[in-house]
Write an enzyme that holds these catalytic residues in place. Structure first.
Site, mmCIF file in Angstrom:
data_model
loop_
_atom_site.group_PDB
_atom_site.id
_atom_site.type_symbol
_atom_site.label_atom_id
_atom_site.label_comp_id
_atom_site.label_asym_id
_atom_site.label_seq_id
_atom_site.Cartn_x
_atom_site.Cartn_y
_atom_site.Cartn_z
ATOM 1 N N ARG A 28 -10.380 57.696 50.677
ATOM 2 C CA ARG A 28 -10.392 58.961 49.931
ATOM 3 C C ARG A 28 -10.885 60.128 50.792
ATOM 4 N NH1 ARG A 28 -13.798 57.539 44.806
ATOM 5 N NH2 ARG A 28 -14.798 56.251 46.401
ATOM 6 N N ASN A 46 -9.674 56.711 43.067
ATOM 7 C CA ASN A 46 -9.418 55.274 42.979
ATOM 8 C C ASN A 46 -8.940 54.944 41.575
ATOM 9 O OD1 ASN A 46 -10.234 54.716 45.590
ATOM 10 N ND2 ASN A 46 -12.347 54.219 45.023
#
Length: 781
Positions: A28, A46
């Site tokens: 990320r 996520n």
């Protein structure tokens, strides 16, 4: 002349889903930096085990983002699939790019989430660990997005701090600032911590009911002092407790062996760096890459021949190989720096028990072994022992697949719409979950032969099935009804489809599958014991195989196992079985010397057992032939651990380096080519009596098995036209055998394959079972 303003490129909205090992590896933060640099708007988050990017911008810029996701992921990420869905409201995404809260879809996903493996401490964190000016100076739990605990702390997916063992440690202001800063390497590093807000060490002397109050540096100092004084400390590691003592102290190593009830099996040794490793062993470039890689496995290395060693003689008795590894956690770095010597670092258990992970259980179960306990207050969520590897032919060969490698998914060569649970064998137990085109092999679980091991299997299986929302509808299992894994399968609800898989078929399929061999292949399965399709015990087999079936083409000659398992523990019994009741006769003259050195009572008892067929099942096992030869040459009559006789025989052969085979022949029995070993054993006994060194005969025996195997495979190739040979089974852990087979098969015009990612021993059985089950279901519906 008027200039017409250029129109801004049209904005599109794309939803990008990335599957693979993409959580816990800095994915990320990577997407955030990439998208922000491209001037895109949107979010990354996520979702279960995937990463989902909702992003708006010009189409060519979005395409550049997708290319980078596929081609330039972070170092430890594995991108399996990237899917793009176009369309959406650009206005809803707002301006700029952010990391959004993780979500769960609450549905079963195809394949598996890439549950991240534990990663060794990175160089940046090591610099901080030993920098007096850094706020994490000497903090045993320093980590970042590039390193630290992952699989061993996960409670649930998606992978966020609140779903890990770190949930109970609230971030301090300084750590929270790092966690939220896109420019910091701890941006969304879920295990991030420091001395002010993270886990802490504690020390408990053996016999104390509770921690006496020594924490942090005092606790570490107490552990260091205990080890330096010759004691053993139980250290709470990443995936379980470890027993640590001074590897240079003969008395300390002996005490640990006695207490742990592990009399001769080699211990692993941890050293501070590669220079220290080089003092103890020869290290090839491939071995160096494994030693220093993020998995930090134990690497089996050749010792310096004839050179003195700093290690106590009891560390790896009788072998020319030593298992070395480098520190993988800050705590291990601190211990190694403080003690400035090699350390025995072995599993925190008694012989053959599961490794301890719970503090209460560990302090009770390891109390007879350890002089003190170096604990910490971060829970261990999953049991992962240390991985063990060696290099054969320049490639990694996995002996034990655990921390650092498991539970990374492997390819499933036959995609399936079923959810398959393969429950493995008995020794070196693993299980495998399979669905879609991926197989997830669970970590090494030891020998599945008692209540504790079975409970550990249930716990690990429960954790992984829960994380991946996996409910099996197909069970694959071994043919042997006495295996606890087979009994587990038999005890499951009757609605599940069951696929029984022959032991050696699973072995060779595991090798074929991970090497991408899809068509028919020749399978050479050499191991200890496995129940054959005819109800007898196999172990030295040549098969013509596919993923769905096999035909037996050849085997080793059989011999009785006097006393069953007792013959496995005492190779001298196995040798008597070959001499007194084997399929082929060994002349009385050469056998007399060995028979004469055996205790007469034992010899006579075994002779009666063999003659009457009492508890003496016959087997074609290659492993048992290695055991018998080890005893016949006076190398090992009694085995302290499974495979010891063969390990010592290999070490003796390596010391000689001879390549000339002993006499052998192939004969035909009931339509099968059979290795008649009588000439081999006779020559070994005669030459030993004439004074030929055992090491030379051991080398000759290895050369014999290579020659026999190549001859069997050449005959099979001529008959079938199949030239791919998959070599598997526990005997293929023998470096001499495996490496020479690859060479000699190639010379004969055949292509040999070895296992690499899954063990050739029974640790790879469950993967082979899963492949067979997937192919069987695909073929039969």
């Amino acid at each position: 002349m008027a200039v017409t303003p250029r129109e801004a490129p049209a904005r599109e909205v794309w939803s990008i889903r990335v599957r693979g090992t993409v959580q816990g590896v800095g994915f990320r933060p990577f997407v955030h930096r990439l998208a922000s640099g491209l001037g895109l708007d949107g979010t990354v988050r996520n979702v279960d085990g995937d990463v989902v990017v909702e992003v708006a911008g010009p189409a060519d810029t979005l395409a550049a983002l997708v290319r980078a996701l596929r081609e330039q992921p972070p170092q430890h990420a594995v991108v399996a699939h990237v899917t793009v869905t176009r369309g959406g409201d650009a206005g809803a995404l707002g301006a700029g790019f952010t990391v959004a809260l993780s979500t769960s879809a609450a549905t079963t996903r195809p394949g598996f989430a890439g549950l991240p493996v534990d990663l060794a401490t990175c160089d940046d964190c090591i610099r901080e660990l030993f920098d007096p000016a850094d706020r994490r100076y000497r903090y045993p739990f320093v980590n970042c997005t590039a390193c630290g605990p992952r699989a061993t702390i996960v409670d649930a997916l998606p992978y966020d701090r609140a779903r890990t063992a770190m949930a109970g440690f609230a971030l301090c202001a300084a750590c929270a600032a790092e966690y939220a800063d896109p420019t910091d390497r701890r941006f969304h590093a879920e295990p991030v911590a420091c001395p002010a807000c993270g886990p802490r060490l504690s020390w408990r002397p053996a016999g104390e009911a509770s921690d006496p109050g020594a924490t942090s540096e005092e606790a570490l100092a107490a552990a260091v002092a205990t080890i330096a004084a010759g004691g053993t400390v139980a250290v709470k590691g990443l995936g379980g407790y470890q027993l640590v003592c001074d590897a240079t102290d003969t008395a300390a190593v002996h005490r640990l062996r006695t207490r742990k009830r592990r009399l001769r099996k080699p211990f692993a040794v941890m050293v501070v760096d590669t220079a220290a490793a080089g003092v103890l062993a020869r290290i090839s470039p491939a071995e160096l890459r494994l030693l220093t890689g993020p998995a930090r496995p134990i690497v089996l290395l050749a010792t310096h021949p004839g050179a003195p060693t700093a290690l106590a003689s009891g560390v790896h008795p009788g072998t020319d190989r030593v298992g070395l590894f480098l520190p993988g956690t800050p705590l291990h770095h601190l211990l190694l720096r403080a003690l400035a010597r090699p350390l025995v670092v072995t599993s925190g258990n008694l012989s053959d028990e599961p490794i301890a992970i719970d503090d209460t259980d560990a302090t009770a179960r390891l109390a007879p072994v350890a002089d003190g306990f170096l604990l910490h207050d971060r829970p261990i969520r999953a049991r992962y022992d240390d991985s063990v590897v060696r290099v054969i032919g320049g490639r990694r060969f996995t002996v034990r697949r655990a921390r650092g490698y498991a539970p990374d998914p492997l390819p499933l060569p036959v995609a399936t719409d079923r959810s398959i649970l393969a429950v493995g064998a008995q020794l070196k137990h693993t299980f495998t979950l399979a669905r879609a085109d991926r197989a997830l092999v669970g970590p090494h679980g030891g020998s599945l032969d008692d209540a504790d091991a079975l409970a550990a299997f249930h716990a690990t299986l429960g954790q992984l099935t829960r994380l991946h929302r996996f409910t099996p509808d197909v069970l694959a299992h071994d043919l042997h009804p006495g295996y606890l894994s087979t009994r587990y399968a038999a005890g499951q609800p009757p609605g599940l489809r069951r696929v029984p898989v022959q032991h050696h078929h699973a072995h060779v399929v595991s090798c074929a599958a991970e090497n991408g061999v899809r068509g028919p292949f020749l399978g050479v399965a050499y191991d200890g014991l496995g129940l054959g399709a005819d109800g007898t015990l196999w172990g030295g087999e040549l098969l013509l195989a596919s993923y769905t079936g096999f035909r037996r083409l050849g085997r080793f000659g059989t011999a009785p196992l006097p006393g069953g398992e007792a013959a496995v523990r005492r190779p001298a019994r196995m040798a008597l079985g070959y001499l007194l009741g084997g399929e082929f006769a060994v002349p009385a003259g050469p056998a007399a010397g060995f028979l004469g050195r055996m205790p007469s009572a034992e010899r006579d008892t075994i002779a009666r057992m063999v003659a009457r067929g009492v508890n003496s099942p016959h087997t074609s096992s290659a492993g048992r032939l290695f055991d018998a030869m080890s005893s016949l040459l006076g190398i090992c009559d009694d085995a302290d651990y499974e495979g010891e006789a063969a390990v010592l025989l290999e070490a003796a052969a390596a010391a000689s380096g001879g390549t000339e085979p002993l006499p052998w022949r192939l004969t035909e029995v009931d339509g099968l080519w059979v290795y008649d070993w009588s000439g081999t054993l006779t020559a070994a006994l005669e030459r030993a009596r004439a004074g030929t060194p055992p090491s030379e005969l051991a080398a000759g025996f290895h050369a014999t098995i290579v020659a026999v195997t190549v001859a069997l495979c050449v005959r099979a190739a001529e008959q079938t036209g199949v030239t791919a040979v998959c070599l598997s089974g526990g005997c293929m852990q023998n470096r001499i055998l495996a490496s020479r087979l690859l060479t000699e098969l190639g010379t004969a015009g055949l292509t040999g394959h070895l296992n690499h990612d899954v063990p050739a021993n029974d640790g790879g059985i469950s993967y082979g079972q899963a492949v067979v089950a997937a192919a069987t279901c695909d073929e039969g519906g």
